[in-house]
Design a protein around this motif. Structure first.
Motif, short mmCIF file in Angstrom:
data_model
loop_
_atom_site.label_atom_id
_atom_site.label_comp_id
_atom_site.label_asym_id
_atom_site.label_seq_id
_atom_site.Cartn_x
_atom_site.Cartn_y
_atom_site.Cartn_z
N THR A 69 9.58 18.76 -2.45
CA THR A 69 9.33 17.43 -3.03
C THR A 69 9.03 17.58 -4.52
N VAL A 70 9.74 16.79 -5.34
CA VAL A 70 9.48 16.87 -6.78
C VAL A 70 8.80 15.62 -7.31
N ALA A 71 8.89 14.53 -6.55
CA ALA A 71 8.24 13.29 -7.01
C ALA A 71 7.91 12.41 -5.83
N ALA A 72 6.82 11.65 -5.97
CA ALA A 72 6.45 10.70 -4.91
C ALA A 72 5.82 9.48 -5.56
N GLY A 73 6.17 8.32 -5.01
CA GLY A 73 5.60 7.09 -5.56
C GLY A 73 4.82 6.36 -4.48
N GLY A 74 3.84 5.57 -4.89
CA GLY A 74 3.07 4.79 -3.93
C GLY A 74 3.43 3.32 -4.05
N ILE A 75 2.88 2.55 -3.14
CA ILE A 75 3.18 1.11 -3.13
C ILE A 75 2.36 0.39 -4.22
N VAL A 76 2.99 -0.55 -4.87
CA VAL A 76 2.27 -1.34 -5.86
C VAL A 76 2.04 -2.72 -5.25
N ARG A 77 0.77 -3.12 -5.20
CA ARG A 77 0.44 -4.44 -4.64
C ARG A 77 -0.16 -5.30 -5.73
N ILE A 78 -0.15 -6.61 -5.47
CA ILE A 78 -0.59 -7.55 -6.50
C ILE A 78 -2.08 -7.86 -6.36
N ALA A 79 -2.82 -7.61 -7.42
CA ALA A 79 -4.28 -7.75 -7.35
C ALA A 79 -4.77 -9.15 -7.69
N ASN A 80 -3.86 -10.00 -8.18
CA ASN A 80 -4.30 -11.38 -8.53
C ASN A 80 -4.94 -12.01 -7.29
N GLY A 81 -6.09 -12.60 -7.46
CA GLY A 81 -6.75 -13.27 -6.33
C GLY A 81 -7.71 -12.36 -5.59
N CYS A 82 -7.53 -11.02 -5.71
CA CYS A 82 -8.42 -10.10 -4.99
C CYS A 82 -9.74 -9.96 -5.76
N THR A 83 -10.78 -9.52 -5.04
CA THR A 83 -12.06 -9.27 -5.72
C THR A 83 -12.11 -7.81 -6.13
N VAL A 84 -12.48 -7.57 -7.39
CA VAL A 84 -12.53 -6.20 -7.90
C VAL A 84 -13.97 -5.86 -8.26
N GLU A 85 -14.45 -4.75 -7.71
CA GLU A 85 -15.83 -4.32 -7.99
C GLU A 85 -15.78 -2.89 -8.52
N ARG A 86 -16.31 -2.66 -9.69
CA ARG A 86 -16.32 -1.33 -10.31
C ARG A 86 -14.97 -0.63 -10.19
N GLY A 87 -13.93 -1.32 -10.56
CA GLY A 87 -12.61 -0.71 -10.56
C GLY A 87 -12.00 -0.50 -9.19
N ARG A 88 -12.56 -1.09 -8.15
CA ARG A 88 -11.99 -0.98 -6.80
C ARG A 88 -11.75 -2.37 -6.24
N VAL A 89 -10.62 -2.55 -5.57
CA VAL A 89 -10.36 -3.83 -4.91
C VAL A 89 -11.17 -3.87 -3.62
N THR A 90 -12.09 -4.82 -3.51
CA THR A 90 -12.98 -4.83 -2.34
C THR A 90 -12.63 -5.94 -1.36
N ASP A 91 -11.97 -6.99 -1.82
CA ASP A 91 -11.62 -8.06 -0.89
C ASP A 91 -10.20 -8.51 -1.22
N GLN B 96 22.38 22.13 -7.86
CA GLN B 96 22.50 22.36 -6.41
C GLN B 96 21.21 22.94 -5.82
N GLN B 97 20.09 22.41 -6.31
CA GLN B 97 18.78 22.82 -5.79
C GLN B 97 18.33 21.80 -4.77
N ARG B 98 17.65 22.27 -3.72
CA ARG B 98 17.09 21.33 -2.74
C ARG B 98 15.93 20.58 -3.38
N TYR B 99 15.82 19.28 -3.13
CA TYR B 99 14.72 18.51 -3.70
C TYR B 99 14.54 17.25 -2.87
N ARG B 100 13.37 16.66 -2.99
CA ARG B 100 13.10 15.38 -2.31
C ARG B 100 12.33 14.47 -3.25
N ILE B 101 12.72 13.19 -3.26
CA ILE B 101 11.96 12.19 -4.02
C ILE B 101 11.55 11.14 -3.00
#
Lengths: 359, 470
Positions: B195-217, B294-299
């Motif tokens: 594996t050479v790269a991996a991405g995570g899901i991006v979700r929309i924070a509008n409307g969510c409650t954020v406490e100390r840099g963390r989405v809590t609700d 021709q190298q094995r790889y995964r993204i």
């Protein structure tokens, strides 16, 4: 062409109707599932409204007998739901209030249930039970909680450690100290936190344990610093001659928290000449926090040491008042690392003063 | 005679547009099924116990989190504290101050006891000059690079140069990562060393409650535009990217949150300074270089490490964003055009890139032409009304079904929105999405195509409202 379009439309309508119906069925199922969850939630809220005043009545040194009886009699059929309500105030409650809640938990059959659940097949139930027993400070559960320290699941071990720390029974100290060898860094941190909760009472057992297991001096030194007091100072100073640099650095960090008497000050000065930069850096940091202005003469030569040591020495000089700033000023025009660090520290100092003045 | 010829041509054109809509929606239907199977397997594979083992294992690779910052004086302290509290056994945060004109650097120096340190590392990726490297005496996991302004790609490259761990996590300075985001995102690298790269899901924070840099609700936003985007993101990430990743044909890892092997980034020369879609360009280049060698790889796309981000709520800003994305896609396809339909690049050349060309790059042109031609030709009697019905069925109704399917996928896999009212709102907006919103975004994307052809460059300003604090 139109025939083709008609046939196509017919197939598309059938396909959309069938898949739309399937989708609708899935939605209905999901909504029923959600509805059930919501119903459970509302029931819990209803019970909360009904029993919260009765639980609040327990939070006085001498609760009303009538309220207590009502809570136990009417609450028994809903004991599992009431558990959360009883446990909630325990994060901050102390003394008689905890005893009141513990008695209610006993009478509602919750303590028996939690003890039983320490052997539950689902880990979260075991963890929850351990946490609850800790919150009600149930001394009878100490043996079972000590066994839970061997649980396969980290969450359960974590809950058991926290519970033992909350109960504060000194018979748990040797086992907790042995858990300092747990493979998980987080678990070790929790054990340290639990031991810290015991205060100076833990010191004899801790020092005895480290005499038997000298390989745990590094963690123990940090623990002595976190617990505070002077009970462990003698051993701490003896460990400052340990062969392992990580132990010596850990001792210096602990001394920074405990503060320096004349004897400890001498040991820290000696550590400034340690062959390991990490130890010298921590010794410089400790001197910076000691407030001893006479240390500035010893710190100044370190400005030409390796970067890590020099940076800590510079930061220490900055915090040692006028004497430290004078030493830094002497390096202001020096070339290289010492000059860079001195100029930065003086700039920060001036910036902070400016900020303070403008504020 | 001429009228007949025009009418016949319009019928063929309309059939082409119908085929296009059927193809894209069927493709998403297949994506959704593949994604469902993949998500189910993923959830079975990575239990809490397994994740615990990853956190404990001494073999878990260290990660350097690179956060480029430009004029972030107001938020930088909180963002950094939140990053330093991430739950991961071994990581460092490399903040790159990209020549900010405000007090970003001074705030960080004051708050984190920063001391200027010698830059004792090689700089394999060329960047704008680094003015200074700072290390924190308060937290040994924090490094700050101060450099001359060179743009986001340049700042990331400077961070990659300074990174000391084998994996580099690239995030936006204003993204909010969940506690276990790194632990979950590192799993593909542990599972398969290719594996050479991996991405995570991006979700929309509008409307969510954020406490100390963390989405809590987690709650849905109140703005209709942001709600449409929630459904849109679910479809794009949960259905689209999960399925594309299963075929190792993922062309985008969002710039807001992606993990890369540092060696791989160095081998391909890091992020490209001259493109607007630098995240897509980088991933496409990774595919290209590894396939040419021709190298094995995964993204890989990982559906559960979550990065929360703020979505635009005004039409002007959203239009600008979609315009930029469209130009970025076209630019990347144009840079790497020789990969298109080229069997040398396997599934990327024969499926992923043609897919992006047809449905992402040319999509708005085809869609808009289909709407316009159909609704102009019918009143003129050049086209039978049955074609309009067919267009409605294949574009709007089929599209609605796909939107609702992505809401189902979210509900059965992650269920992040706990309120029943939020679920019903998502269903409503999944339904409404195809009656106006989709056509609106198609229009903005079409403007992006025109701007690209005119050679327009630049990002356009993104105005952000900030997260709601608890």
């Amino acid at each position: 062409m139109f025939l083709l379009a008609d046939a196509f439309r017919q197939h598309l309508v059938t396909f959309l109707a069938v898949s739309g119906s399937l989708l609708a069925a899935v939605f209905v199922f999901l909504l029923i599932q959600r509805g059930l969850d919501e119903w459970r939630f509302r029931r819990r809220m209803r019970l909360t409204r009904r029993f919260q005043p009765l639980v609040d009545a327990l939070l006085t040194p001498e609760p009303e007998a009538h309220a207590y009886r009502r809570l136990v009699e009417e609450g028994r059929p809903h004991a599992p739901e009431l558990a959360g309500l009883l446990l909630r105030p325990l994060g901050v409650a102390t003394g008689a209030l905890v005893a009141n809640i513990r008695r209610a938990a006993h009478d509602l059959g919750l303590v028996e249930r939690w003890t039983l659940h320490l052997g539950h097949r689902q880990w979260w139930e075991r963890a929850e039970a351990a946490r609850a027993l800790g919150l009600v400070r149930e001394r009878a559960a100490v043996a079972a909680l000590l066994r839970a320290l061997e649980d396969d699941h980290e969450e359960v071990r974590a809950a058991a450690v926290e519970a033992l720390g909350a109960i504060g029974d000194v018979q748990a100290v040797p086992v907790l100290l042995a858990s300092l060898r747990d493979e998980s860094r987080h678990q070790r941190a929790r054990v340290v936190e639990a031991l810290r909760g015991f205060g100076e009472a833990v010191m004899p057992a801790l020092l005895g344990h480290v005499r038997e297991h000298p390989d745990e001096r590094e963690m123990a030194a940090e623990l002595v610093g976190l617990i505070g007091g002077t009970g462990g100072l003698g051993d701490l100073l003896a460990w400052s001659g340990d062969d392992r640099p990580s132990v010596r650095a850990s001792v210096m960090r602990a001394l920074a928290v405990l503060g320096l008497d004349d004897r400890a000050y001498y040991y820290v000065l000696r550590a400034l000449r340690d062959p390991e930069p990490e130890v010298r850096a921590m010794a410089a940091r400790t001197l910076g926090r000691s407030g001893r202005r006479e240390a500035t003469a010893e710190l100044a030569p370190l400005m030409n040491d390796q970067w890590l040591v020099a940076a800590h020495a510079a930061a220490a000089l900055k915090s040692l008042g006028v004497a430290g700033l004078a030493r830094l000023a002497a390096f202001r025009d020096a070339p290289g690392q010492a000059g860079d660090l001195a100029r930065q520290m003086l700039w920060e100092r001036e910036t902070l003063q400016d900020g303070a003045l403008s504020a | 005679m001429l009228r007949d010829t025009v009418a016949r041509a319009l019928v063929y054109f309309d059939l082409g547009v119908l085929a296009y809509f059927l193809a894209i929606n069927t493709l998403y239907l297949v994506f959704s099924v593949v994604a469902y199977l993949h998500l189910r397997q993923h959830r079975k594979r990575w239990t809490a116990r397994e994740l615990g083992a990853v956190v404990r294992s001494p073999a878990t690779p260290g990660i350097s989190v690179v956060a480029p910052a430009y004029n972030e004086e107001a938020t930088v302290e909180e963002s950094l504290r939140s990053l330093l509290l991430l739950n991961y056994p071994q990581f460092e945060v490399v903040l790159v101050n990209d020549g900010s004109k405000d007090r970003t650097l001074q705030v960080v120096i004051d708050k984190f006891e920063l001391v200027r340190a010698p830059a004792a590392y090689a700089e394999p990726l060329p960047t704008q000059p680094v003015r200074g490297v700072y290390r924190s005496l308060a937290n040994r996991d924090l490094v700050v690079i101060d450099k001359q302004n060179g743009g986001k790609a340049d700042a990331i490259n400077a961070g990659v140069n300074a990174a000391r761990f084998p994996l580099v996590c690239v995030i936006d300075a204003d993204s909010l990562l969940e506690d276990h985001a790194l632990t979950r995102a590192v799993l593909p690298f542990i599972e398969d060393p290719d594996t050479v790269a991996a991405g995570g899901i991006v979700r929309i924070a509008n409307g969510c409650t954020v406490e100390r840099g963390r989405v809590t609700d987690v709650t849905l936003p109140t703005s209709a535009l942001a709600r449409f985007q929630v459904v849109e993101y679910l479809r794009a990430f949960l259905a689209g990217r999960v399925a594309q990743s299963a075929a190792n044909a993922l062309l985008i890892i969002s710039g807001a949150f992606g993990i890369f092997k540092r060696d791989a980034l160095l081998a391909i020369g890091g992020f490209n300074h001259d493109t607007i879609g630098e995240d897509m360009e980088l991933v496409t280049r990774l595919h290209r270089v590894y396939r040419e060698r021709q190298q094995r790889y995964r993204i890989v796309f990982q559906p559960d490490p979550v990065c929360w981000t703020e979505a635009p709520e005004s039409r002007t800003v959203l239009a600008r964003q979609r315009n930029r994305w469209q130009r970025g896609t076209l630019q990347v396809l144009s840079y790497h055009r020789h990969m298109l339909f080229n069997p040398r690049y396997g599934v990327v050349g024969l499926f992923a890139m043609p897919y992006y060309l047809l449905f992402e790059a040319l999509g708005p042109v085809i869609e808009m032409a289909g709407y316009v031609v159909t609704f102009v030709a019918i009143p003129l009697g050049l086209l039978d009304v049955r074609f309009a019905q067919l267009l409605f069925l294949s574009a709007v109704m089929y599209g609605t079904m796909i939107s609702l399917l992505s809401v189902v996928l979210e509900e059965i896999s992650f269920r992040r929105y706990l309120r029943v009212s939020d679920l019903l709102t998502m269903v409503l907006f999944g339904f409404l999405e195809n009656f106006g919103y989709r056509q609106l975004t198609t229009w903005w994307r079409l403007q992006g195509v025109v701007d690209f052809l005119r050679g327009k460059q630049g990002w356009g300003a993104m105005t952000r409202k900030g997260f709601a604090q608890a």
